[in-house]
Design an enzyme around this catalytic site. Structure first.
Site, PDB file in Angstrom:
ATOM      1  N   CYS A   1       0.927  -1.028   0.070  1.00  0.00           N
ATOM      2  CA  CYS A   1      -0.110   0.184  -0.032  1.00  0.00           C
ATOM      3  C   CYS A   1       0.864   1.197  -0.078  1.00  0.00           C
ATOM      4  CB  CYS A   1      -1.072   0.033   0.936  1.00  0.00           C
ATOM      5  SG  CYS A   1      -0.064  -0.046   2.769  1.00  0.00           S
TER       6      CYS A   1
ATOM      7  N   ASP B   1     -15.446  18.234 -30.112  1.00  0.00           N
ATOM      8  CA  ASP B   1     -15.127  18.513 -31.518  1.00  0.00           C
ATOM      9  C   ASP B   1     -15.976  17.738 -32.214  1.00  0.00           C
ATOM     10  OD1 ASP B   1     -13.552  19.425 -33.588  1.00  0.00           O
ATOM     11  OD2 ASP B   1     -12.737  17.263 -33.635  1.00  0.00           O
TER      12      ASP B   1
END
Length: 715
Positions: free
Chosen positions: A20, A413
């Site tokens: 971790c 776009d």
């Protein structure tokens, strides 16, 4: 003979045993104290350590000794790679199942010792029974204490190993030997479970790497020979037989076949591909033999880029993760201080029994470990990124995932994003004494060096005509292309540009309006003295574009088309898709539009060089997979399948990841709060405290791993 690197050289190692983010913090903190060491970067997901080193002050082996002292394995990347293929025997690299690792062996040892102590307890008198548990505790805690002392010497007193050691030894002093041995065993089990969970999170990345075949059939001098796939060079040609995986990113030279891209993009239906089409490394050729020209080296192919993106995601940490990291730094010292207060204040101030409050203080120490809290965010981020990568949804880190979850508006776009980006010429209208053939030939000459979709359409329509010789071609973003064609300066531009230059004659405007009302894009071929003709093109919308807009609206998001097309063409497409639009936009206009929407959280989706500034300006910029490398590098995220519906899927995945993070944080803090109270009240003890810590870590990790099975493409 191994030489030390040059001064201030970047060095890299593979580090094993990291479960971790707190592991990375310990390594970073220890190495930062070494002289001549700087820019320390630890990547838990990729199991990599990178830093800058001045060997005149600290040697490589000293760095390795520090990492080993903290309880981690370390090896040069080459050694780690060799170990993965079974050719190395470096003791630091621990391949194999959990029980073959150091933590796994500790679980087995402590478990056997605990079982032996319980067995002896039935066979021997009480005193011998207690000594059996003392032995089990001391033998089991010894390697943990060794790591705690190493961390203490390196300036890290507040580690889970140190808390664990103090609690176990303290429990022996107050006569709780059985509980102390049980706590040591449960701690070892928790560490193994954390390692197994972290390994599962890494499996997705390893599986991606295995998609690319190890060998390829290289064509040379009319013959094919088997070579390592990672030795292929750009420009070489490979033969891909039916059923084979494609060994490199490339372009098909000959042959047509169905390509199963599901390993790379998640697209379940094989896609027809033929000469001129791009193919991905790792995709499967399903039907006929293909000859493919390699377009990217192995280290830069699509799979490699995805792996780097997922591995390097820790660099772009989510704001939530950064906050929790800061919180955890003072959380553990705070709990240690509270534990000392619990041990001292009741006996000294109120005459309470020392044994009871020492026991409670030691139990409280075990609650001070923030492992579950620290791992709650990166575990969810890693799982979400792995899940997305398998479906062609790439997001560059936790910060991008968190920003995507907060999006309220999406700007598209048009060309190549909502449309296929492959317009076809529909009308050729001369405005001078040129005929249609000559008009096309000259326009193709101007566009001969351009890669814009409109240029490609004009060049395709002009195939078979005598090429017009062009020189000194120049492109102006959003304004068109000019070139000297056969000694004459010609310009291909939008009608608006031609009108502003006064090049359009009376009557041309009506013809342009008629074609634009039909959803066509019109360009003008002009000379300095006037327009020579009009060329109209139509680019069909993608089949799923309307569905994507509908899904966004259902999610409470707005969708807007930003296009350089004129008002009438943009309106026709926007009406068909059910979207808002802004027309006639230059790159600077798109940038300004995105800046104006930034306050509500805006995602920009594009595919071309012209979109790069807007992609960078947006809260989240997303590049279509078929877009230019500039767009892909500039964007925060990418979709590989060229499906517009993957945009709402990406947002759903990000929202699911943030829900998962909130759940994890609630689990971690909630359990801590509950057992803090029950410990102070004397309801729960040492073994429940460590079980709560281990349980919380396992719970948040398993909850994060649920994201691996989450399918965001299901609306």
């Amino acid at each position: 003979m191994q030489h030390d690197p040059l001064p201030d050289t970047t060095c890299e190692w593979s580090v094993t045993g990291m479960d971790c983010a707190s592991c990375a913090t310990r390594i970073t903190g220890a190495l930062d104290r070494l002289p001549g060491v700087s820019a320390v970067s630890v990547n838990v997901m990729a199991e990599k350590l990178r830093l800058r080193l001045d060997p005149d002050q600290t040697r490589r082996d000293e760095v390795e000794d520090v990492v080993r002292a903290l309880g981690f394995g370390i090896a040069a990347p080459a050694a780690r790679k060799a170990a993965a293929h079974g050719h190395a025997h470096d003791h630091d690299v621990e391949p194999g199942p959990w029980y073959a690792t150091a933590k796994g062996r500790l679980v087995i040892l402590t478990g056997l010792l605990l079982a032996a102590a319980w067995t002896l307890g039935f066979l021997l008198p009480g005193q011998w029974r207690d000594w059996a548990f003392v032995a089990a505790c001391l033998i089991g805690v010894a390697p943990v204490a060794q790591r705690a002392l190493a961390a203490l010497r390196l300036g890290q007193p507040f580690t889970i190993e140190s808390l664990m050691t103090i609690a176990a030894i303290g429990a022996l002093f107050i006569g709780a030997a059985e509980e102390a041995a049980l706590v040591v065993f449960l701690f070892a089990v928790g560490e193994v479970l954390e390692g197994v969970a972290a390994g599962r999170a890494r499996q997705g990345i390893r599986a991606l790497a295995e998609l690319v075949p190890k060998t390829a059939l290289l064509e040379s001098d009319g013959r094919s020979q088997q070579v390592p796939a990672d030795s292929l060079q750009v420009g070489q040609t490979v033969l891909v037989r039916p059923g084979d995986r494609i060994p490199a990113d490339g372009v098909i030279l000959t042959g047509s076949s169905g390509i199963d891209e599901s390993p790379v993009t998640g697209e379940s239906v094989p896609q027809p591909r033929g000469p001129g089409d791009e193919v991905f490394a790792g995709a499967i050729n399903t039907e006929a033999a293909l000859r493919v020209r390699v377009s990217r080296a192995a280290e830069d192919n699509t799979i490699a880029r995805i792996i780097r993106l997922v591995e390097d995601a820790e660099e772009a940490r989510a704001p939530t993760e950064r906050f929790i990291d800061r919180f955890s730094r003072w959380y553990m010292p705070l709990v240690v201080g509270l534990s000392v207060a619990v041990i001292l204040i009741p006996p000294l101030a109120f005459g309470a029994a020392w044994g009871d409050w020492i026991y409670r203080g030691l139990a409280l120490l075990l609650i001070g470990c923030p492992c579950a809290l620290v791992i709650s965010v990166p575990a969810a981020i890693a799982s979400a990124m792995s899940s997305g990568a398998r479906r062609g949804l790439l997001m560059k880190g936790g910060a991008v995932i968190e920003a995507t979850a907060q999006i309220r508006a999406v700007a598209f776009d048009k060309t190549g994003t909502l449309t296929h980006g492959r317009p076809q010429v529909t009308d050729v209208v001369p405005l001078s004494d040129l005929d249609q053939t000559e008009l096309l030939r000259l326009a193709a000459g101007v566009e001969s060096d351009s890669s814009h979709p409109i240029a490609r359409a004009i060049l395709q329509r002009a195939e078979g005509l005598t090429p017009a010789r062009a020189e000194d071609a120049r492109a102006q973003a959003g304004r068109g292309v000019s070139a000297m064609v056969e000694g004459r300066l010609l310009h291909v531009s939008s009608p608006r540009e031609a009108s502003e230059q006064g090049l359009l004659a009376d009557g041309a405007g009506e013809q342009i309006a008629t074609m634009e009302s039909a959803g066509k894009t019109v360009v003008v071929l002009s000379a300095p003295d006037g327009a020579l003709g009009l060329i109209a093109l139509r680019d069909e919308a993608r089949a799923d574009a309307g569905e994507a807009i509908r899904q966004l609206h259902a999610m409470g998001l707005s969708g807007t088309i930003l296009t350089g097309d004129n008002q009438r063409t943009a309106a026709a497409i926007a009406e068909a898709l059910g979207s808002d639009y802004r027309a006639g936009m230059l790159p600077a206009d798109k940038l300004a539009a995105i800046a104006g929407m930034a306050d509500q959280g805006v995602m920009m989706v594009g595919d071309g060089i012209n979109d790069a500034p807007a992609l960078k300006q947006a809260s989240v910029g997303v590049a279509m997979g078929s877009g230019t490398d500039v767009a892909l590098e500039t964007a925060d995220a990418a979709i590989l399948r060229d499906r517009v519906t993957d945009i709402p899927a990406m947002i759903r995945l990000a929202r699911a990841a943030m829900r998962n993070i909130r759940q994890n944080v609630s689990i971690a803090l909630g359990l801590k709060a509950v057992f803090l109270v029950t410990t102070l009240l004397g309801i729960t003890g040492l073994w429940i405290a460590i079980l709560a810590d281990t349980g919380a870590t396992v719970l948040v990790t398993m909850n994060a791993l649920r994201l691996l099975a989450y399918d965001p493409t299901r609306a």
